[in-house]
Design an enzyme around this catalytic site. Structure first.
Site, PDB file in Angstrom:
ATOM      1  N   ASP A   1      55.092  87.765  69.988  1.00  0.00           N
ATOM      2  CA  ASP A   1      55.359  86.936  71.168  1.00  0.00           C
ATOM      3  C   ASP A   1      56.267  85.766  70.831  1.00  0.00           C
ATOM      4  OD1 ASP A   1      55.268  86.198  73.810  1.00  0.00           O
ATOM      5  OD2 ASP A   1      53.306  85.245  73.698  1.00  0.00           O
TER       6      ASP A   1
ATOM      7  N   PRO B   1      60.674  80.752  73.165  1.00  0.00           N
ATOM      8  CA  PRO B   1      60.822  79.296  73.047  1.00  0.00           C
ATOM      9  C   PRO B   1      59.528  78.534  73.332  1.00  0.00           C
ATOM     10  CG  PRO B   1      62.655  80.216  74.268  1.00  0.00           C
ATOM     11  CD  PRO B   1      61.665  81.323  74.075  1.00  0.00           C
TER      12      PRO B   1
ATOM     13  N   ASN C   1      56.612  79.244  72.411  1.00  0.00           N
ATOM     14  CA  ASN C   1      55.658  79.381  71.322  1.00  0.00           C
ATOM     15  C   ASN C   1      56.164  78.809  70.003  1.00  0.00           C
ATOM     16  OD1 ASN C   1      53.881  80.620  73.048  1.00  0.00           O
ATOM     17  ND2 ASN C   1      54.539  82.677  72.503  1.00  0.00           N
TER      18      ASN C   1
ATOM     19  N   ASP D   1      50.272  79.864  69.473  1.00  0.00           N
ATOM     20  CA  ASP D   1      49.811  80.923  70.372  1.00  0.00           C
ATOM     21  C   ASP D   1      49.857  82.299  69.700  1.00  0.00           C
ATOM     22  OD1 ASP D   1      48.920  82.436  72.450  1.00  0.00           O
ATOM     23  OD2 ASP D   1      50.630  82.085  73.748  1.00  0.00           O
TER      24      ASP D   1
END
Length: 81
Positions: free
Chosen positions: A12, A15, A17, A29
């Protein structure tokens, strides 16, 4: 993450994260992160940054993270997803 004994896929990279400070870059995250031995499909990634195999529910591997790096670089250079 890919060099661990049990390879961890982040899955994932977007930007939202990434935290950037004056001396460090941090990933946050890890909700979509999986060990490669889990052998499962993941569809929790951010739209526009997820590899095609994630969107199509195919088996994922380290190439899924490499695609995410490329999508992030494209976004940083163009401002578009």
């Amino acid at each position: 993450l890919h060099s661990q004994n049990n390879i961890v896929l982040y899955l994932d990279l977007s930007p939202n994260n990434i935290l950037v400070s004056h001396d460090m870059i941090k990933l946050i995250d890890f909700g979509a992160a999986r060990c490669i031995t889990d052998d499962q499909n993941v569809s929790l990634s951010t739209i526009g940054f997820a590899a095609p195999e994630q969107r199509e529910s195919f088996v994922i591997d380290t190439r899924s993270d490499i695609y995410g790096i490329g999508a992030l670089m494209y976004f940083l250079l163009t401002g578009r997803i």
